[in-house]
Design a protein around this motif. Structure first.
Motif, short mmCIF file in Angstrom:
data_model
loop_
_atom_site.label_atom_id
_atom_site.label_comp_id
_atom_site.label_asym_id
_atom_site.label_seq_id
_atom_site.Cartn_x
_atom_site.Cartn_y
_atom_site.Cartn_z
N ARG A 111 0.84 -1.20 0.00
CA ARG A 111 0.00 0.00 0.00
C ARG A 111 0.88 1.25 0.00
N PRO A 112 0.35 2.36 -0.50
CA PRO A 112 1.18 3.57 -0.60
C PRO A 112 1.39 4.24 0.74
N VAL A 113 2.37 5.10 0.80
CA VAL A 113 2.55 6.00 1.92
C VAL A 113 2.40 7.42 1.38
N LYS A 114 1.64 8.24 2.11
CA LYS A 114 1.41 9.62 1.70
C LYS A 114 1.92 10.55 2.80
N PHE A 115 2.68 11.55 2.40
CA PHE A 115 3.23 12.46 3.41
C PHE A 115 3.57 13.79 2.79
N LEU A 116 3.64 14.81 3.65
CA LEU A 116 4.11 16.13 3.25
C LEU A 116 5.58 16.26 3.59
N GLN A 117 6.35 16.73 2.63
CA GLN A 117 7.77 17.02 2.84
C GLN A 117 7.94 18.54 2.74
N ILE A 118 8.44 19.15 3.82
CA ILE A 118 8.48 20.61 3.93
C ILE A 118 9.89 21.04 4.27
N TRP A 119 10.42 21.98 3.51
CA TRP A 119 11.76 22.51 3.77
C TRP A 119 11.66 23.98 4.17
N VAL A 120 12.41 24.34 5.20
CA VAL A 120 12.46 25.72 5.68
C VAL A 120 13.93 26.14 5.81
N PHE A 121 14.25 27.33 5.28
CA PHE A 121 15.61 27.86 5.47
C PHE A 121 15.86 28.11 6.96
N PRO A 122 17.03 27.73 7.49
CA PRO A 122 17.32 27.94 8.91
C PRO A 122 17.72 29.39 9.18
N ARG A 123 17.65 29.76 10.46
CA ARG A 123 18.08 31.12 10.83
C ARG A 123 19.60 31.24 10.87
N GLU A 124 20.30 30.11 10.99
CA GLU A 124 21.76 30.13 10.96
C GLU A 124 22.27 28.91 10.21
N ARG A 125 23.38 29.08 9.55
CA ARG A 125 23.95 28.03 8.73
C ARG A 125 24.94 27.18 9.52
N ASN A 126 25.14 25.97 8.99
CA ASN A 126 26.19 25.07 9.47
C ASN A 126 26.05 24.67 10.93
N VAL A 127 24.79 24.46 11.36
CA VAL A 127 24.57 23.92 12.70
C VAL A 127 24.86 22.42 12.67
N GLU A 128 25.00 21.83 13.85
CA GLU A 128 25.22 20.39 13.93
C GLU A 128 23.95 19.66 13.50
N PRO A 129 24.06 18.69 12.60
CA PRO A 129 22.87 17.96 12.17
C PRO A 129 22.18 17.27 13.35
N ARG A 130 20.87 17.20 13.27
CA ARG A 130 20.09 16.56 14.33
C ARG A 130 18.81 15.99 13.74
N TYR A 131 18.24 15.03 14.49
CA TYR A 131 17.01 14.36 14.06
C TYR A 131 16.08 14.24 15.26
N ASP A 132 14.77 14.39 15.02
CA ASP A 132 13.80 14.20 16.09
C ASP A 132 12.46 13.84 15.47
N GLN A 133 11.64 13.13 16.23
CA GLN A 133 10.26 12.88 15.81
C GLN A 133 9.38 12.83 17.04
N GLU A 134 8.10 13.04 16.82
CA GLU A 134 7.16 13.11 17.93
C GLU A 134 5.82 12.54 17.46
N THR A 135 5.17 11.78 18.34
CA THR A 135 3.80 11.36 18.09
C THR A 135 2.86 12.42 18.64
N LEU A 136 1.99 12.93 17.78
CA LEU A 136 1.17 14.06 18.15
C LEU A 136 -0.09 13.62 18.89
N ASP A 137 -0.59 14.51 19.71
CA ASP A 137 -1.90 14.34 20.32
C ASP A 137 -2.91 14.93 19.34
#
Length: 237
Positions: A111-137
């Motif tokens: 079955r397919p997966v459907k999702f929105l992929q959204i990119w936003v320019f950061p306020r500062e460049r060359n920060v340390e890469p990071r990852y996070d996710q959250e299950t929403l209420d």
């Protein structure tokens, strides 16, 4: 208040067989000089990936990347050592910063997966890469704007390196709701996930969008079937 209306049918579209995607802003082979970005919001892709297929490993840098699944299961792997799955009701953020390599794949073969992929320019460049996710209420979005992405860590949301707020609201038919900006000078890009609504006299249907600038707030009137709306508030400078 100034507004710019982007009907769903005006988006760029590509069908690669395994990927069906709509682009709100110029992306890949879709180029529209009048649709390059909305302030710090650079990309809003509405993706559908066929069972078992996905995006192979590819690099990013100096971008805040948010994924919001709408249906199915999306598997993520990256060069920071993360292997995760995000589902409907989750939100994911990746700060690409100095550079990261990642892949995204439909976890399910049938079955397919459907999702929105959204990119936003950061306020500062060359920060340390990071990852996070959250299950929403998801119940918290009923009748109100529920923050899902914020500039600082807070319970129930992910955060990014930008003075940006993403909120999702689910509004019953015929109700009126106010949106008040979190930061003076920001703009809000409203993207209708389901249903319909009217903002400043403009009717918005499913997947229509309206950019609002030069306002401290505005009113959203839900249509006859109600509405579920993603509000992306970003700096305009």
């Amino acid at each position: 208040m100034k507004t710019i209306y982007h009907p769903a049918a005006s988006r760029g579209y590509a069908n690669h067989g395994w990927l069906s995607t709509h682009h709100s802003f110029s992306f890949a082979r879709y180029y529209n000089p009048e649709r390059m970005q909305f302030g710090a919001l650079r990309v809003l892709n509405d993706d559908e990936v066929a069972g078992g297929r996905g995006f192979g490993s590819h690099p990013h840098d100096n971008m805040e990347i948010v994924s919001i699944p709408l249906e199915g299961d999306l598997e993520h792997q990256d060069s920071m050592g993360n292997t995760t799955v995000i589902r409907e009701g989750d939100v994911q953020v990746m700060s690409a910063g100095t550079g990261v390599v990642h892949s995204e794949k439909n976890r399910n073969p049938d079955r397919p997966v459907k999702f929105l992929q959204i990119w936003v320019f950061p306020r500062e460049r060359n920060v340390e890469p990071r990852y996070d996710q959250e299950t929403l209420d998801t119940g918290a979005e009923d009748g109100r704007w529920h923050p899902v992405v914020t500039p600082e860590p807070q319970p129930g949301a992910v955060w990014m390196h930008q003075d940006a707020w993403f909120s999702i609201g689910r509004f019953a038919a015929g109700t009126t709701t106010e949106y008040t900006l979190n930061r003076s000078g920001n703009g809000v890009y409203l993207f209708v996930l389901e249903g319909s609504a009217t903002v400043n006299g403009q009717t918005l249907n499913r997947r229509d969008a309206l950019g609002v600038t030069e306002a401290d707030g505005f009113t959203v009137d839900a249509g006859t079937q109600g509405a579920r709306i993603l509000a992306i508030e970003v700096p305009m400078e």
